[in-house]
Design a protein around this motif. Sequence first.
Motif, short mmCIF file in Angstrom:
data_model
loop_
_atom_site.label_atom_id
_atom_site.label_comp_id
_atom_site.label_asym_id
_atom_site.label_seq_id
_atom_site.Cartn_x
_atom_site.Cartn_y
_atom_site.Cartn_z
N VAL A 365 15.44 59.82 94.44
CA VAL A 365 15.94 58.45 94.31
C VAL A 365 15.94 57.78 95.67
N GLN A 366 15.27 56.65 95.73
CA GLN A 366 15.32 55.90 96.98
C GLN A 366 16.57 55.03 96.96
N THR A 367 17.45 55.25 97.91
CA THR A 367 18.73 54.53 97.91
C THR A 367 18.84 53.56 99.08
N GLY A 368 17.85 53.56 99.93
CA GLY A 368 17.85 52.61 101.04
C GLY A 368 16.44 52.49 101.56
N GLU A 369 16.22 51.51 102.42
CA GLU A 369 14.86 51.34 102.93
C GLU A 369 14.36 52.56 103.66
N ALA A 370 15.29 53.27 104.31
CA ALA A 370 14.89 54.46 105.05
C ALA A 370 15.73 55.66 104.59
N GLU A 371 15.96 55.71 103.28
CA GLU A 371 16.81 56.80 102.77
C GLU A 371 16.39 57.23 101.38
N ILE A 372 16.21 58.53 101.24
CA ILE A 372 15.88 59.10 99.94
C ILE A 372 16.86 60.22 99.64
N GLN A 373 17.30 60.27 98.40
CA GLN A 373 18.14 61.38 97.96
C GLN A 373 17.29 62.25 97.04
N VAL A 374 17.35 63.54 97.26
CA VAL A 374 16.61 64.46 96.39
C VAL A 374 17.61 65.39 95.69
N TYR A 375 17.60 65.34 94.37
CA TYR A 375 18.48 66.18 93.56
C TYR A 375 17.64 67.29 92.95
N ILE A 376 18.08 68.51 93.13
CA ILE A 376 17.28 69.64 92.63
C ILE A 376 18.16 70.55 91.77
N ASN A 401 8.03 58.00 114.76
CA ASN A 401 9.07 57.37 115.58
C ASN A 401 10.17 56.71 114.76
N GLN A 402 9.79 56.29 113.54
CA GLN A 402 10.79 55.58 112.74
C GLN A 402 11.69 56.55 111.99
N PRO A 403 12.99 56.35 112.12
CA PRO A 403 13.89 57.28 111.44
C PRO A 403 13.81 57.12 109.92
N PHE A 404 13.79 58.21 109.22
CA PHE A 404 13.82 58.18 107.77
C PHE A 404 14.64 59.38 107.32
N GLN A 405 15.62 59.10 106.48
CA GLN A 405 16.57 60.15 106.14
C GLN A 405 16.33 60.70 104.73
N ILE A 406 16.30 62.00 104.63
CA ILE A 406 16.23 62.62 103.30
C ILE A 406 17.48 63.45 103.10
N LEU A 407 18.21 63.16 102.04
CA LEU A 407 19.45 63.88 101.76
C LEU A 407 19.22 64.80 100.57
N TRP A 408 19.60 66.05 100.72
CA TRP A 408 19.29 67.06 99.70
C TRP A 408 20.54 67.44 98.92
N HIS A 409 20.39 67.56 97.62
CA HIS A 409 21.53 67.92 96.78
C HIS A 409 21.11 68.98 95.77
N SER A 410 21.92 70.03 95.70
CA SER A 410 21.72 70.99 94.62
C SER A 410 22.58 70.52 93.46
N THR A 411 22.00 70.41 92.28
CA THR A 411 22.76 69.80 91.20
C THR A 411 22.40 70.41 89.86
N LYS A 412 23.25 70.15 88.88
CA LYS A 412 22.91 70.55 87.51
C LYS A 412 22.86 69.28 86.69
N PHE A 413 21.71 68.98 86.14
CA PHE A 413 21.56 67.73 85.42
C PHE A 413 22.13 67.82 84.01
N ASN A 414 22.74 66.75 83.60
CA ASN A 414 23.00 66.58 82.17
C ASN A 414 21.90 65.68 81.67
N PRO A 415 21.45 65.88 80.44
CA PRO A 415 20.44 64.95 79.95
C PRO A 415 21.05 63.56 79.96
N SER A 416 20.53 62.70 80.76
CA SER A 416 21.12 61.37 80.82
C SER A 416 20.02 60.33 80.84
N LEU A 417 20.37 59.11 80.51
CA LEU A 417 19.37 58.07 80.35
C LEU A 417 18.64 57.73 81.63
#
Length: 431
Positions: A365-376, A401-417
């Motif tokens: 999920v891209q949550t900012g111009e220079a930020e991505i969240q990855v749920y696994i 040179n340009q900062p770009f942040q990736i945030l990692w999350h271990s998660t358990k998905f519920n089937p959701s829309l």
Amino acid sequence: MNKLQVLKQFLGLKLRGKFRSREALVAYQEIRWAAFVNSTLTQSPFYLPYIKGGKVNRQTLPIIEKATFMDHFNEINTVGIDRDEAMALAVKAESSRDFDSTMGDITVGLSTGTSGKRGLFLISPSERESWVVMVMDRILPPKWLKKQKVAFFLRANSNLYTSVQSAIYDFKYFDIFQPIESLAKDLLVYQPDVLAGQPSILMALTDILTQGNSKPTPWRPKQIVSFAEVLHTEDAAVLKTVFDAPIREVYQCTEGLLGVSCDHGTMHLNEDNLIVEQEWIDDQYFRPIVTDFTRKSQPVIRYRMSDVLKVKQSPCECGSPFMAIEKILGRDDDVLWIQGKRVFPDVLSRKIALATDAFSRYEIVQTGEAEIQVYIQSNKFEETKAAIASVLDEYLLAQQNQPFQILWHSTKFNPSLKQRKIRHEIQHTIH
Ligand SMILES: [Zn+2]
């Protein structure tokens, strides 16, 4: 809606038959264009100045995009509707979940991708009739002796959709703002012949109906209709296994009913109602610039779509002269922007699929111009993380040179829309 008109138009379409050649189709388009200039463009203050002696050279008309289309809404539409009034009405209708929004006899609808950019569409009664005719011709051929039950999973209902309700179809609207588990229960009670929804919804339903086993369900639809989002090949394969039914893919958006897949599974653009100019990106990919003859209350003329289409190289076996599309890429709501570059979701998901198979599910999920969240969700989290990181690194290495942040999350998905593999959340303005 005038049912006699619908029947007349439908029979007319059947009698017209198929186009023998591309040349016959182009000739037909030019006749429709000339008629459209006279019937519609003369009524549009925006386009009126371009008409000279009853004619318009199409190439002189401006190519417009969604922003211009909305900025000039009042001058473009031919029915004198004010954008701000229409927007207020459409937003109110959507937030109250009561979708009866009409101004005079014109239906006003709100369109939003998950990008949240608001668009408005106007549909007159006769446009609704044409839409129904197209649905009957290309998506749900009528079975005259038996009423077909259609389960329609939608973000927002519209009387455009329920207008297909008739002696031939029984429509049931499933509001996707409701919990998916209870919708799945209702679905099993209704047992429709046709299951229609966007791929992310259809996939969430398969999860629930099979409890994650990808086993066939006890009830099976005879037809699946997929629309609004890109249907990824791997998801199509799961749907086919679970429901054991053919899938008709519909390329419908605010700008109109642009294409439908044929019996051979190839997406064909509806070129008897549209002229599609190609703005080539390379020798295979193009951005479509659409002119639609069916939109009379709100002309869609040389409208540059944000999608990118990949042209199908080999001719389709069905023999249709309508342009065949291999793939639709980059619907706005799926695209990631990494350091000013567009990253197509199916390209990214394919790369990830090639890099690792160690996850049961992931979401980017891209949550900012220079930020991505990855749920696994994976019992091999570190391995999956390393693989996805290496794929994302390909895009980031170009501009270290340009900062770009990736945030990692271990998660358990519920089937959701809202679950999709790749999602873009910036500019979400509708609450
Ligand atoms: Zn075909």
